[in-house]
Scaffold this motif. Structure first.
Motif, PDB file in Angstrom:
ATOM      1  N   ASP A 133     -20.785 -26.169  44.221  1.00 32.57           N
ATOM      2  CA  ASP A 133     -19.805 -27.075  43.607  1.00 32.57           C
ATOM      3  C   ASP A 133     -20.416 -27.981  42.547  1.00 32.57           C
ATOM      4  O   ASP A 133     -19.754 -28.926  42.094  1.00 32.57           O
ATOM      5  N   SER A 175     -21.444 -30.741  37.630  1.00 36.36           N
ATOM      6  CA  SER A 175     -19.994 -30.665  37.479  1.00 36.36           C
ATOM      7  C   SER A 175     -19.359 -31.160  38.780  1.00 36.36           C
ATOM      8  O   SER A 175     -20.049 -31.503  39.741  1.00 36.36           O
ATOM      9  N   GLY A 176     -18.048 -31.217  38.805  1.00 30.53           N
ATOM     10  CA  GLY A 176     -17.367 -31.628  40.018  1.00 30.53           C
ATOM     11  C   GLY A 176     -17.339 -33.133  40.190  1.00 30.53           C
ATOM     12  O   GLY A 176     -17.490 -33.902  39.241  1.00 30.53           O
ATOM     13  N   ARG A 205     -16.327 -29.366  33.639  1.00 27.02           N
ATOM     14  CA  ARG A 205     -15.744 -30.282  34.619  1.00 27.02           C
ATOM     15  C   ARG A 205     -15.913 -29.760  36.047  1.00 27.02           C
ATOM     16  O   ARG A 205     -16.080 -30.527  36.986  1.00 27.02           O
ATOM     17  N   ARG A 206     -15.828 -28.416  36.200  1.00 29.08           N
ATOM     18  CA  ARG A 206     -15.886 -27.811  37.524  1.00 29.08           C
ATOM     19  C   ARG A 206     -16.919 -26.699  37.539  1.00 29.08           C
ATOM     20  O   ARG A 206     -17.192 -26.056  36.526  1.00 29.08           O
ATOM     21  N   ASP A 236      -8.763 -28.608  32.956  1.00 27.52           N
ATOM     22  CA  ASP A 236      -9.375 -28.824  34.269  1.00 27.52           C
ATOM     23  C   ASP A 236     -10.824 -28.352  34.310  1.00 27.52           C
ATOM     24  O   ASP A 236     -11.569 -28.731  35.213  1.00 27.52           O
ATOM     25  N   TRP A 237     -11.211 -27.502  33.365  1.00 30.41           N
ATOM     26  CA  TRP A 237     -12.520 -26.865  33.435  1.00 30.41           C
ATOM     27  C   TRP A 237     -13.520 -27.357  32.393  1.00 30.41           C
ATOM     28  O   TRP A 237     -14.719 -27.198  32.563  1.00 30.41           O
TER      29      TRP A 237
END
Length: 424
Positions: free
Chosen positions: A186, A203-204, A284-285, A304-305
């Motif tokens: 993650d 990320s995350g 981001r993820r 979102d990514w």
């Protein structure tokens, strides 16, 4: 407080008058730091006009002395009188700072004057360069992993490999600090490694940057999904700055000049520079298999990514950056794996590249010919990076191409002559 300046040969003379107290301490600190930003690392502060100096004012003076010394420059105070002179003496600072002769550069011996110049100065477009030849060195490059999996299902445990933080290796890619894939699934994000130091942007939820450093016999490892590594020595040291203050050098300008000077199809680049604004992206993820949509970079999933770093991000700060640049007309000479990791740094006919930048608080650089590890390690040892950004050109608006711009800095360059690796 009134602050004025005058250039006197190699010395910048800064005159101040009024009170150096808590209200004005920040103003003087900013003025002195601006001299360092402009490359004026020999400053004499004339304080005959000061009527008062507080304890915070004393800290300003000693702080300036330390910052100028850290880049092999010099800072002195002259003209103190009356109460201000007495305060400096009582604080034990007068003998330390009132050394006006220390800012005057020593005369070179006659033999040195007749010697060939150590560097070459070139004006190329709107950028002034100073080039130091370091030797006939080259770099070996190895590309690994498959960047296409970012948009095609993500990465699995079989894509992950452990890489030692070898002090002789320059590297960048997508990875994480930790023991294995499971512990980092993650957290995978952008990283770079240079001079036995690494910076990483998780990320995350945990987005605070982290660093690793080799210490003695301790050689830490990072987990990498894809990236590139370079091993060898540098052939050139290139300093750059704007020829005029209204035309800041672009990343593609410096990369194109480095390619031209090296004569190679591709070069390894390492930067230390003050930024006028970064353009790029940060994940981001974590891009692991089973978590990503079919096309994470299509709207609206891309929000979102991926975080897009705009053209004024981190202006006025320092960056340590590394990566590769390549001549698009000679891309066929590169391995398939290396080509897969390169993107246009500017217009379609400009250089290709893959560059990551770690952002730090502003730190002045020494003038002249500097050594890589001695210049870069202090960034990692004395500070924490604010971000690690994959530098990219932004062409989302039709007819425009925004890219990273740098105010001034230094770049180590080496041609890449041995290239291996393919998309796994």
């Amino acid at each position: 407080m009134e602050i004025t300046t005058e250039q006197d040969a190699a010395i910048m003379r800064v005159h101040v008058s009024g009170r150096l107290d808590g209200h004005w301490a920040g103003h003087l600190t900013q003025a002195l730091d601006e001299q360092l930003r402009q490359g004026n690392d020999r400053v004499c502060l004339h304080i005959e006009g000061l009527s008062y100096v507080s304890s915070l004012g004393l800290r300003v003076l000693i702080g300036a002395y330390n910052r100028f010394r850290s880049v092999s420059g010099s800072f002195s105070v002259t003209g103190a009188t009356g109460n201000v002179l007495e305060v400096l003496r009582m604080a034990g600072m007068f003998a330390l700072l009132d050394q006006s002769s220390a800012v005057a550069p020593a005369k070179a011996p006659a033999a040195a004057v007749a010697a060939a110049p150590e560097s070459e100065r070139v004006l190329h477009g709107a950028v002034a360069y100073e080039i130091f030849r370091l030797g006939e060195s080259t770099m070996r490059a190895a590309a690994f992993g498959d960047p296409a999996r970012l948009g095609a299902g993500g990465y699995a445990e079989s894509d992950c490999r452990s890489l030692p933080l070898d002090a002789s290796v320059v590297g960048l890619g997508l990875g994480a600090f930790g023991q294995d894939f499971a512990g980092n699934r993650d957290r995978f994000g952008e990283y770079l490694t240079v001079a036995g130091a690494a910076a990483y942007q998780p990320s995350g939820a945990s987005s605070t940057c982290d660093t690793l450093l080799t210490e003695g016999d301790y050689v830490p490892e990072l987990q990498a999904l894809y990236g590139m590594r370079f091993e060898g020595s540098f052939s050139h040291l290139i300093r750059f700055e704007p020829a005029s203050e209204d035309a800041m050098p672009a990343l593609s300008d410096v990369a194109a000049f480095a390619l031209e000077r090296s004569g190679a199809a591709a070069v390894c680049l390492v930067f230390a520079a003050e930024t006028d604004g970064l353009v790029g992206a940060v994940l981001r993820r974590s891009p692991v298999a089973g978590e990503m949509p079919a096309d994470p970079f299509a709207f609206p999933d891309v929000r979102d990514w991926l975080s897009v770093v705009n053209e004024r991000a981190h202006a006025g700060l320092s960056v340590v950056a590394c990566g590769a640049a390549a001549d698009p007309l000679r891309a066929g000479e590169l391995s398939a794996g290396l080509r897969a990791q390169l993107r246009p740094l500017a217009a379609a006919d400009g250089p290709l590249g893959h560059v990551h930048a770690a952002v730090f608080r502003y730190r002045p650089l020494q003038r002249g010919k500097v050594e890589l590890a001695a210049t870069l390690r202090p960034f990692f040892e004395h500070d924490s990076p604010q971000a690690v950004v994959h530098l990219l050109a932004d062409d989302r608006e039709e007819g425009t191409m925004e890219q990273t711009r740098l105010r001034r800095g230094v770049c180590w360059v080496s041609p890449v002559t041995e290239i291996s690796g393919g998309a796994a």
